[in-house]
Design a protein around this motif. Structure first.
Motif, PDB file in Angstrom:
ATOM      1  N   THR A 267      35.415  -9.906  38.703  1.00 45.49           N
ATOM      2  CA  THR A 267      35.547  -8.702  37.882  1.00 45.49           C
ATOM      3  C   THR A 267      37.019  -8.396  37.603  1.00 45.49           C
ATOM      4  O   THR A 267      37.392  -8.007  36.489  1.00 45.49           O
ATOM      5  N   ALA A 268      37.876  -8.580  38.603  1.00 42.05           N
ATOM      6  CA  ALA A 268      39.297  -8.324  38.428  1.00 42.05           C
ATOM      7  C   ALA A 268      39.882  -9.208  37.327  1.00 42.05           C
ATOM      8  O   ALA A 268      40.786  -8.790  36.594  1.00 42.05           O
ATOM      9  N   LEU A 269      39.373 -10.422  37.185  1.00 38.45           N
ATOM     10  CA  LEU A 269      39.858 -11.318  36.143  1.00 38.45           C
ATOM     11  C   LEU A 269      39.492 -10.809  34.756  1.00 38.45           C
ATOM     12  O   LEU A 269      40.253 -10.931  33.795  1.00 38.45           O
ATOM     13  N   VAL A 270      38.294 -10.238  34.629  1.00 35.07           N
ATOM     14  CA  VAL A 270      37.869  -9.702  33.341  1.00 35.07           C
ATOM     15  C   VAL A 270      38.757  -8.530  32.925  1.00 35.07           C
ATOM     16  O   VAL A 270      39.173  -8.412  31.769  1.00 35.07           O
ATOM     17  N   TYR A 271      39.062  -7.673  33.889  1.00 37.09           N
ATOM     18  CA  TYR A 271      39.929  -6.522  33.610  1.00 37.09           C
ATOM     19  C   TYR A 271      41.391  -6.929  33.481  1.00 37.09           C
ATOM     20  O   TYR A 271      42.198  -6.211  32.895  1.00 37.09           O
ATOM     21  N   GLY A 272      41.740  -8.070  34.075  1.00 33.66           N
ATOM     22  CA  GLY A 272      43.131  -8.499  34.052  1.00 33.66           C
ATOM     23  C   GLY A 272      44.001  -7.720  34.997  1.00 33.66           C
ATOM     24  O   GLY A 272      45.218  -7.682  34.875  1.00 33.66           O
ATOM     25  N   LYS A 273      43.368  -7.100  36.008  1.00 27.38           N
ATOM     26  CA  LYS A 273      44.107  -6.276  36.982  1.00 27.38           C
ATOM     27  C   LYS A 273      43.521  -6.548  38.367  1.00 27.38           C
ATOM     28  O   LYS A 273      42.332  -6.790  38.526  1.00 27.38           O
ATOM     29  N   PRO A 274      44.360  -6.518  39.418  1.00 25.37           N
ATOM     30  CA  PRO A 274      43.868  -6.779  40.777  1.00 25.37           C
ATOM     31  C   PRO A 274      42.911  -5.715  41.258  1.00 25.37           C
ATOM     32  O   PRO A 274      42.910  -4.582  40.763  1.00 25.37           O
ATOM     33  N   GLU A 275      42.079  -6.100  42.213  1.00 26.69           N
ATOM     34  CA  GLU A 275      41.109  -5.151  42.775  1.00 26.69           C
ATOM     35  C   GLU A 275      41.296  -5.093  44.277  1.00 26.69           C
ATOM     36  O   GLU A 275      41.443  -6.101  44.929  1.00 26.69           O
TER      37      GLU A 275
END
Length: 275
Positions: A267-275
């Motif tokens: 999911t973090a890859l889709v948003y382009g931000k770390p989780e």
């Protein structure tokens, strides 16, 4: 240690480098390496030789300002596919996912009482900052199994709240529009292959699978190796088995170090931000 009270599932996840993952021979090599590692670790692994690969579309909804993500909320849709054909019904999941179990509890993802759902409180165990370590995040889920695609959502927070009233408690403008994260072209094609079951102890058997995320067929962006098991009253106290799963996960990272991709979640890859 035994799982914390309320946990219904434990999921161990490792991101895998995408190069070549759309080749069956590459997946066979990875599966064989896991099988040999299980033998060395004396963990029973019931390997599935002829499992069928499942296909589905995956995408996420959020406001333009990503208010869901800022409040640790994920709204995900999964559309099952049969070859090129998309089913008329989809799975919708609303979850609150944080590193704090109490915070994940504070948000109620439950749908309206008239809507059939599955509720899950998951402990997701991820790779830590270095190989051979781990960290946990907690995911409080409500899963709707059969939502008609044609009546999924209008483009407003209010339309989603018709399914999940808890969203109206968030500090988000109630008139906020809702859209697919990254736009409709950002939908993910997922291929998921079950590879077997791991036995860590009495009543603690984990389903193991490999998932590949692609923008289109032949264009992998990341893979994920995951194994998971249900936690219930019968096995919650099996501390030795739970510790064995934890230890196996850490040692598996060392075994598969050359395969591992840096990052936290898909999911973090889709948003382009770390989780």
């Amino acid at each position: 240690m035994k799982p914390k009270q309320g946990i219904t599932n434990r999921e161990f996840k490792l991101l895998i480098k995408p190069q070549g993952l759309d080749r069956r021979s590459r997946i066979t090599t990875l599966s064989d390496q896991i099988l040999q590692f299980c033998k060395k670790s004396k963990v029973e692994f019931f390997h599935l030789d002829n499992a069928t690969t499942g296909l589905r579309n995956i995408y996420f909804y959020d406001t333009p300002g990503e208010d869901f993500r800022r409040n640790n909320i994920i709204l995900r849709v999964r559309e099952s596919r049969q070859n090129i054909w998309v089913d008329d019904w989809c799975e919708v999941t609303l979850k609150c996912r944080t590193g704090d179990l109490q915070k994940s509890h504070e948000f109620d993802p439950s749908p309206k009482k008239t809507i059939k759902s599955r509720l899950r409180l998951k402990e997701e165990i991820l790779r830590g900052d270095t190989i051979g370590t781990s960290r946990a995040i907690y995911s409080n889920n409500a899963i709707l199994d059969a939502v008609p695609i044609d009546s999924l959502f209008e483009k407003s927070l209010a339309s989603v709240a018709k399914y999940f009233p808890g969203l109206m408690t968030l500090p988000i403008d109630k008139k906020s529009p809702i859209r697919i994260v990254g736009g409709r072209t950002n939908k993910i094609l997922e291929a998921c292959l079950p590879i077997g079951n791991l036995v860590f102890g009495d009543g603690v058997q984990a389903h193991c699978e490999i998932a590949i995320w692609m923008k289109s067929v032949g264009d992998p962006i990341v893979g994920e190796l995951a194994f998971s098991y249900r936690v219930n009253d019968a096995n919650r106290g099996q501390e030795k088995a739970h510790r064995r799963a934890d230890k196996f996960f850490k040692k598996l990272q060392v075994e598969l170090e050359d395969w591992l991709e840096i990052g936290s979640t898909k999911t973090a890859l889709v948003y382009g931000k770390p989780e």
